[in-house]
Design an enzyme around this catalytic site. Structure first.
Site, short mmCIF file in Angstrom:
data_model
loop_
_atom_site.label_atom_id
_atom_site.label_comp_id
_atom_site.label_asym_id
_atom_site.label_seq_id
_atom_site.Cartn_x
_atom_site.Cartn_y
_atom_site.Cartn_z
N HIS A 51 26.04 -17.49 80.74
CA HIS A 51 26.24 -18.81 81.34
C HIS A 51 27.68 -19.27 81.27
O HIS A 51 28.07 -20.20 81.97
CB HIS A 51 25.27 -19.84 80.74
CG HIS A 51 25.66 -20.38 79.39
ND1 HIS A 51 25.01 -20.00 78.24
CD2 HIS A 51 26.57 -21.30 79.02
CE1 HIS A 51 25.53 -20.67 77.22
NE2 HIS A 51 26.49 -21.46 77.66
N ASP B 108 21.28 -13.80 78.19
CA ASP B 108 22.44 -14.69 78.21
C ASP B 108 23.66 -14.07 77.54
O ASP B 108 24.34 -14.70 76.73
CB ASP B 108 22.12 -16.05 77.58
CG ASP B 108 23.14 -17.12 78.02
OD1 ASP B 108 24.03 -16.81 78.81
OD2 ASP B 108 23.01 -18.26 77.55
N SER C 91 30.12 -22.08 73.38
CA SER C 91 29.30 -20.98 73.87
C SER C 91 30.11 -19.71 74.01
O SER C 91 31.21 -19.70 74.58
CB SER C 91 28.70 -21.34 75.24
OG SER C 91 27.70 -22.30 75.12
#
Length: 360
Positions: A98, A129, A212
């Site tokens: 992402h 992911d 992230s």
């Protein structure tokens, strides 16, 4: 508080603020005098020991930060920012799918300088992911991170989260491992992959937008996970729930990244599959009541067990299935080759079948 996990979003737009975590050390009061001379000596020992212990812990933090930060980078994908971890000496960087989004070219900033470096996408694997990009040129001072053994991660371990929260590169927060073995599902909004991720590491270290793809690190300087999700509190309009974040364990990072580096794609996911396409169905009260099979993969686990389109799965092993998400979460806790029981309804009758799970 009913907190639900959501991905830690890649950062878009200007950074607003940064909240730093500080280590606070409380001093010890002195002892009395006279007949308490032995108490004075004990008090002196206590006063000396507490600052020494704090100093040792601070030295551990600084040593780990000095060791690991050169392995953590900031990734710019279009107008969005995230983090990444240097995977090897050939310029491969692992991050979240992402974070890369739909981009195929990136600008990477290291902890050593403000110069940006060009990188290209190798492969993105939204199902877990994870993604790998590769720098066109390996900058001086950049070194590969050391990945730890996920099986040795324990609740209570002190960890540091390193990345670029709110666009502030080379930032560090601290906390502990709060739980292991969590299964969480990302949202699809705002660039999320919608992946269901198993065996996640839960941490109290602050995970903010931009973290992230960064590093969750133990005090041995090993990356034990890739920070990916932050929990949100539905009772507070979806705002972040403090102290609840999730990281993909290093074992899964290594499994996926090794395949991408070697083959340019994921050839063995390690994720269990039933071999069906399904959708959530509701009962007469409009409550979720199961996962209706829409399509069965030929030769897959469900096909071999005799399931067919129109069947409604209501239990997998000992887990009740009410939605397609609950089915995905149940499968995320299993492995290819596991044998389990599927309970389903067909034409109003409840049936069971033994299945050997395949691979996604």
């Amino acid at each position: 508080m009913d907190a639900s996990p959501t991905r830690a979003p890649r950062l878009s737009g200007p950074a607003a603020a940064l909240v730093c975590s500080l280590l606070l050390v409380a001093g010890c009061s002195g002892a009395g005098s006279g007949s308490g001379s032995r108490g004075e000596r004990k008090g002196d020992t206590t006063r000396a020991a507490a600052p020494a212990a704090a100093s040792d812990l601070q030295a551990d933090y600084q040593r780990v930060i000095d060791d690991v930060l050169p392995s953590v980078v900031q990734i710019q994908a279009g107008d969005s920012l995230g983090s990444g971890v240097v995977y090897d000496d050939e310029g491969h960087v692992v991050t979240n799918a992402h974070v890369v989004g739909d981009s195929e070219t990136f600008r990477v900033t290291t902890a050593r300088d403000e110069e940006t470096h060009a990188a290209d996408l190798v492969f993105s694997y939204p199902e877990q992911d994870l993604a790998v990009i590769r720098l066109d040129r390996v900058p001086d001072g950049m070194r590969a991170a050391r990945l730890g053994d996920s099986s040795k991660v324990e609740v209570g371990q002190i960890v540091l989260a390193m990345g670029s929260p709110l666009g502030l590169s080379s930032s560090v927060t601290q906390g502990i491992v709060s739980a292991v073995g969590r299964t969480v599902t990302e949202g699809r909004g705002g660039g999320g992959t919608g992946a269901t991720l198993g065996n996640m590491v839960q941490t109290s270290a602050a995970i903010n937008p931009g973290n992230s793809g960064g590093a969750l690190v133990n005090l041995d300087g090993q990356v034990i996970g890739i920070p990916t999700l932050a929990a949100t509190d539905p009772g507070m309009n979806g705002s972040a729930a403090p102290g609840i974040g999730f990281a993909i364990p290093a074992s899964m990072v290594r499994t996926v990244a090794d395949q991408i580096v070697a083959d340019g794609r994921v050839t063995d996911s390690g994720r269990a599959a039933l071999g069906v396409t399904a959708r959530t169905v509701v009962d007469d009260g409009y409550r979720p009541a199961g996962a209706a099979v829409v399509e069965v993969s030929e030769g897959g686990a469900a096909d071999r067990a005799g399931l067919r389109p129109g069947d409604v799965i209501v239990r997998l092993g000992g887990t009740d299935i009410t939605t397609i998400t609950s089915l995905a979460e149940a499968l995320a806790s299993m492995e290819p080759g596991d044998r389990t029981r599927v309970t389903y309804t067909r034409d109003g009758d409840e049936r069971t079948a033994e299945v050997t799970l395949g691979e996604q």
